[in-house]
Design an enzyme around this catalytic site. Structure first.
Site, PDB file in Angstrom:
ATOM      1  N   HIS A  89     -19.058  32.077  34.332  1.00 13.59           N
ATOM      2  CA  HIS A  89     -18.789  30.519  34.094  1.00 13.59           C
ATOM      3  C   HIS A  89     -20.346  30.126  33.306  1.00 13.59           C
ATOM      4  O   HIS A  89     -21.358  30.729  33.735  1.00 13.59           O
ATOM      5  CB  HIS A  89     -18.516  29.776  35.430  1.00 13.59           C
ATOM      6  CG  HIS A  89     -17.540  29.863  36.261  1.00 13.59           C
ATOM      7  ND1 HIS A  89     -17.802  30.974  37.047  1.00 13.59           N
ATOM      8  CD2 HIS A  89     -16.469  29.487  36.453  1.00 13.59           C
ATOM      9  CE1 HIS A  89     -16.593  30.958  37.910  1.00 13.59           C
ATOM     10  NE2 HIS A  89     -15.760  30.080  37.169  1.00 13.59           N
ATOM     11  N   ASP A  92     -22.874  29.477  35.778  1.00 16.81           N
ATOM     12  CA  ASP A  92     -23.487  30.691  36.949  1.00 16.81           C
ATOM     13  C   ASP A  92     -24.493  31.197  36.164  1.00 16.81           C
ATOM     14  O   ASP A  92     -25.519  31.667  36.828  1.00 16.81           O
ATOM     15  CB  ASP A  92     -22.495  31.811  36.633  1.00 16.81           C
ATOM     16  CG  ASP A  92     -21.218  31.660  36.987  1.00 16.81           C
ATOM     17  OD1 ASP A  92     -21.019  30.777  38.066  1.00 16.81           O
ATOM     18  OD2 ASP A  92     -20.194  32.055  36.659  1.00 16.81           O
TER      19      ASP A  92
HETATM   20  C1  XLS Z   1     -11.414  30.363  41.886  1.00 16.21           C
HETATM   21  C2  XLS Z   1     -10.965  31.146  40.732  1.00 16.21           C
HETATM   22  C3  XLS Z   1     -12.087  30.852  39.764  1.00 16.21           C
HETATM   23  C4  XLS Z   1     -11.680  31.570  38.532  1.00 16.21           C
HETATM   24  C5  XLS Z   1     -12.767  31.359  37.372  1.00 16.21           C
HETATM   25  O1  XLS Z   1     -10.302  30.281  43.055  1.00 16.21           O
HETATM   26  O2  XLS Z   1     -10.631  32.098  41.169  1.00 16.21           O
HETATM   27  O3  XLS Z   1     -13.281  31.748  40.403  1.00 16.21           O
HETATM   28  O4  XLS Z   1     -11.579  33.037  38.468  1.00 16.21           O
HETATM   29  O5  XLS Z   1     -13.158  29.868  37.300  1.00 16.21           O
END
Ligand code: XLS
Ligand code: CA
Ligand code: CA
Length: 426
Positions: A89, A92
């Site tokens: 993200h 991140d």
């Molecule tokens: C959350 C999601 C998230 C997505 C990316 O539950 O899995 O991590 O994979 O935003």
């Protein structure tokens, strides 16, 4: 500085990157990816307790020094495990600043650092995404927000995350609609919200294509958590949405195992829905705990699950994306060695699943059973019904003439399950 040198090498029992399965090396069947957020960020906090693991990597969290340390640690980790991709993200990668322009400048800086690491190691981005759920501004959604200003901010984050994905050579771009849903219908204009989510996606497609992004966009379905109801409930719902809004040529789905079970489906079911609709894009490779009603993001361990998942992937002809371990260590597994062991477990579980799924296909008994079970539809009455030869009234007349169906062959479930066990356990 090295972070993982002193940690023992991962133990792989089944993952052999160059072993050829059904004509292709394992590493091509299984493009594994590291999830930046869990592996380099999740430190074991839950709603009852603080961090149990140290993810500072020798730097002060919330600083650019820490952001760089995470890049160093992340690339070292991926090299140690033989992982060739990562997923991220926007937020991140750097700490978010008050001012969007400052955040973006930080992203520009860290992306140069990441790009240099990519060039040095050959590791690439599997997919990128924007975090449109963490900040309080998204408390009522991003694309689905009642506030056009929030929509506008979300658009800015998506644009930047797309820029970064392209810069990192990403194969795909994900939308996970964590806040795209509602808590109560009393305050919700459902139609408007869904149209606006589609609008944000169209804007992203137009922009992405204009900067040379040729990969797939993905929706990642999840029925709930954090919202009570999320619009991208499951694969079938998301595919219907994409078709309704003319997004199905640019989008496929990123299926997460744990989200499938939260929706009341098996992982295999969600993959099958994608497969039969030509919409299987990528996989978030984890597993949940069926005794718990929430998203636990555990490392995959259940070989029935990985076998059935790989069966769908092989039958679909592979993924356009890959296998992102959107998984985190259990809270008490708080050492660096646990991080290595967790990925080795996940990679090995999928490698074994791949081998078993390939054997199921090569063995041929499941396929033969299916062909025989549906043979009635390939000729005679079945073929005529499917080609549109009969009206409902003509079929009614025919039924009177033919009488009750002559035979009701067994569904054979237990025999098929026995074959699966035979292939899994010998
Ligand atoms: C959350 C999601 C998230 C997505 C990316 O539950 O899995 O991590 O994979 O935003
Ligand atoms: Ca999850
Ligand atoms: Ca996920």
């Amino acid at each position: 500085m090295s972070y993982f040198d002193s940690i023992p090498a991962p133990v792989f029992r089944y993952y052999r990157p160059d072993e050829v399965i059904l004509g292709k090396p394992m590493k091509e069947h299984l493009p594994f990816a590291m999830a930046w957020w869990h592996n380099l960020g999740a430190a074991g906090t839950d709603m009852f307790g603080t961090a149990t693991a140290d993810k500072s990597f020798g730097a002060k969290p919330g600083t650019m020094e820490h952001a760089r340390a995470k890049v160093d640690a992340g690339f070292e980790f991926m090299q140690k495990l033989g992982i060739r991709y990562f997923c991220f993200h926007d937020l991140d990668l750097v700490p978010e600043a008050e001012d969007l322009a400052v955040t973006n400048a930080r992203l520009d800086e860290i992306s140069e650092y990441i790009l240099a690491k990519e060039k040095e190691t050959g590791i690439r981005c599997l997919w990128g995404t924007a975090n449109l759920f963490n900040n309080p501004r998204y408390m009522c959604g991003a694309g689905s927000s009642n506030s056009p200003e929030v929509f506008c901010f979300a658009a800015a984050q998506v644009k930047k995350a797309l820029d970064l994905t392209v810069k990192f050579g990403g194969r795909g771009y994900v939308f996970w609609g964590g806040r795209e849903g509602y808590e109560t219908l009393l305050n919700t204009k459902m139609g408007l919200e869904q149209e606006n989510i589609a609008k944000l996606m169209h804007l992203a497609v137009d922009y992405g294509r204009s900067i040379g992004f040729t990969g797939d966009f993905y929706i990642e379905p999840k029925p709930k958590e954090p919202m009570k109801h999320q619009y991208d409930f499951d694969a079938a719902t998301a595919i219907g949405f994409l078709r309704q809004y003319g997004l199905d040529k640019d989008f496929k789905l990123n299926i997460e195992a744990n989200h499938a079970t939260l929706a009341g489906h098996t992982f295999q079911h969600e993959l099958r829905v994608c497969r039969v609709n030509g919409m299987l894009g990528s996989i978030d490779a984890n597993q949940g705990d069926l005794l718990l009603g929430w998203d636990t993001d555990e490392f995959p361990f259940d070989i029935y699950e990985t076998t059935f998942a790989m069966y769908e992937v092989l039958k679909a002809g592979g993924l356009t994306g890959g296998f992102n371990f959107d998984a985190k260590n259990r809270r008490p597994s708080n050492t660096m060695a646990d991080m290595v062991n967790a990925y080795a477990l996940g990679m090995d579980s999928f490698a074994l699943g791949l081998k078993k799924a390939a054997t199921l296909i090569e063995d041929g008994r499941l396929d033969r059973f299916l062909e025989e079970r549906y043979a009635g539809w390939t000729s005679g009455l079945g073929a005529d019904i499917r080609s549109g030869k009969y009206s409902l009234s003509e079929l009614a007349a025919l039924a009177e003439k033919q009488g009750k169906p002559s035979s009701l062959p067994s569904g054979g479930q237990e025999e098929l399950q026995r074959i699966v066990n035979e292939i899994l356990f010998g």
